[in-house]
Write an enzyme that holds these catalytic residues in place. Sequence first.
Site, PDB file in Angstrom:
ATOM      1  N   ASN A 164      30.654  30.517  33.800  1.00 48.76           N
ATOM      2  CA  ASN A 164      30.635  31.958  34.051  1.00 48.76           C
ATOM      3  C   ASN A 164      31.767  32.630  33.275  1.00 48.76           C
ATOM      4  OD1 ASN A 164      29.775  34.375  35.108  1.00 48.76           O
ATOM      5  ND2 ASN A 164      30.164  33.854  37.253  1.00 48.76           N
ATOM      6  N   ASP A 177      34.133  18.337  38.938  1.00 50.37           N
ATOM      7  CA  ASP A 177      35.215  19.064  39.598  1.00 50.37           C
ATOM      8  C   ASP A 177      36.495  18.787  38.818  1.00 50.37           C
ATOM      9  OD1 ASP A 177      37.215  20.093  41.194  1.00 50.37           O
ATOM     10  OD2 ASP A 177      36.465  19.202  43.056  1.00 50.37           O
ATOM     11  N   ASN A 228      40.347  26.781  30.486  1.00 45.01           N
ATOM     12  CA  ASN A 228      39.994  28.096  31.016  1.00 45.01           C
ATOM     13  C   ASN A 228      39.845  28.117  32.533  1.00 45.01           C
ATOM     14  OD1 ASN A 228      38.615  30.874  31.017  1.00 45.01           O
ATOM     15  ND2 ASN A 228      37.023  29.529  31.857  1.00 45.01           N
ATOM     16  N   SER A 281      47.344  34.605  32.534  1.00 38.35           N
ATOM     17  CA  SER A 281      47.048  35.924  33.086  1.00 38.35           C
ATOM     18  C   SER A 281      48.288  36.794  32.996  1.00 38.35           C
ATOM     19  CB  SER A 281      46.616  35.797  34.553  1.00 38.35           C
ATOM     20  OG  SER A 281      46.538  37.074  35.166  1.00 38.35           O
ATOM     21  N   TYR A 288      49.130  32.425  43.201  1.00 38.74           N
ATOM     22  CA  TYR A 288      48.337  32.591  41.986  1.00 38.74           C
ATOM     23  C   TYR A 288      49.221  33.056  40.838  1.00 38.74           C
ATOM     24  CZ  TYR A 288      44.898  34.475  38.709  1.00 38.74           C
ATOM     25  OH  TYR A 288      44.168  34.742  37.585  1.00 38.74           O
ATOM     26  N   LYS A 298      50.346  30.870  37.255  1.00 38.21           N
ATOM     27  CA  LYS A 298      50.163  31.333  35.886  1.00 38.21           C
ATOM     28  C   LYS A 298      51.494  31.430  35.145  1.00 38.21           C
ATOM     29  CE  LYS A 298      45.689  31.715  35.904  1.00 38.21           C
ATOM     30  NZ  LYS A 298      44.851  30.820  35.050  1.00 38.21           N
ATOM     31  N   VAL A 326      39.559  41.940  33.755  1.00 40.44           N
ATOM     32  CA  VAL A 326      38.347  41.626  33.003  1.00 40.44           C
ATOM     33  C   VAL A 326      37.164  41.633  33.962  1.00 40.44           C
ATOM     34  CG1 VAL A 326      37.134  39.884  31.631  1.00 40.44           C
ATOM     35  CG2 VAL A 326      39.598  40.232  31.318  1.00 40.44           C
TER      36      VAL A 326
END
Length: 277
Positions: free
Chosen positions: A16, A66, A93, A146, A160, A164, A193
Amino acid sequence: MTRFSGKSVIVTGSSNGIGRATAVLFARYGAQVTITGRDAERLEVTKQKMLKAGSLPENINVVVADLTDSEGQDRIVQSTLDKFGKIDVLVNNAGASIFDGTMNTDQSIDLYERIFRLNFQAVVEMVKKTKEHLIKTRGEIVNVSSTVAGPQALPMAPYYASSKAALNQYTRCVAIDLIQYGVRVNSVSPGLVSSGFMGAIGMSKEIQEKFESFMESKKECIPGGVIGKPEDIAKLIVFLSDRKRSSYIIGQSIVADGGSTLVSGMHAHDLKDILGL
């Protein structure tokens, strides 16, 4: 011969969003691509888009796995070697901001471990498992980070953001280590995004559209006035994977965010309005 003919590429999280757009773009440029994720149906959609973009069936390797599982990682790497014989590019990614209903310092240690396992540790493990093969091809690694890595804070999701930030520092360290063997390492730092990312954290399509519309309308959020598309980031990833076009870029995290990280509070307002002119 096209731009990536004969090149073998792994794109994690390619079922995706940014990962899918990246796999399709590599396919358009003639690469042999391993696509991987946990959802077989979504990977099939990616595969069909790659075929439509011009890829030959034999240049697509689909691996349902996974990424947080060591056996899954081994299967991704080994199947790529078995099918294509080498690895030229690794695109790390796969990643997510996992929510369990808590925010800020109330987030649990269990959530911390899950987020770091996917966003950081899995990248470390994939680099270690592909290193010798990338040295043989003098290849490229592109990590997807990010803008939440900072220096601006993201207090609602500290784990999170921290994962990053860790990824950015890891990118710099590995870049210096591996360039001596001819392997380049860089990362991209997307801002907002429009992808499956927000849906994965529980936002309905209607809420996503409302959120995106608000952000686009506020110059203090996105000065460029437009939410990014997965293809915008995919083009940057492919650029950093291309030795002929980006050979002198080493250990950098390239920001693509419509100008969001350039804005401070004072910039969000028109000076003439403030002064009544």
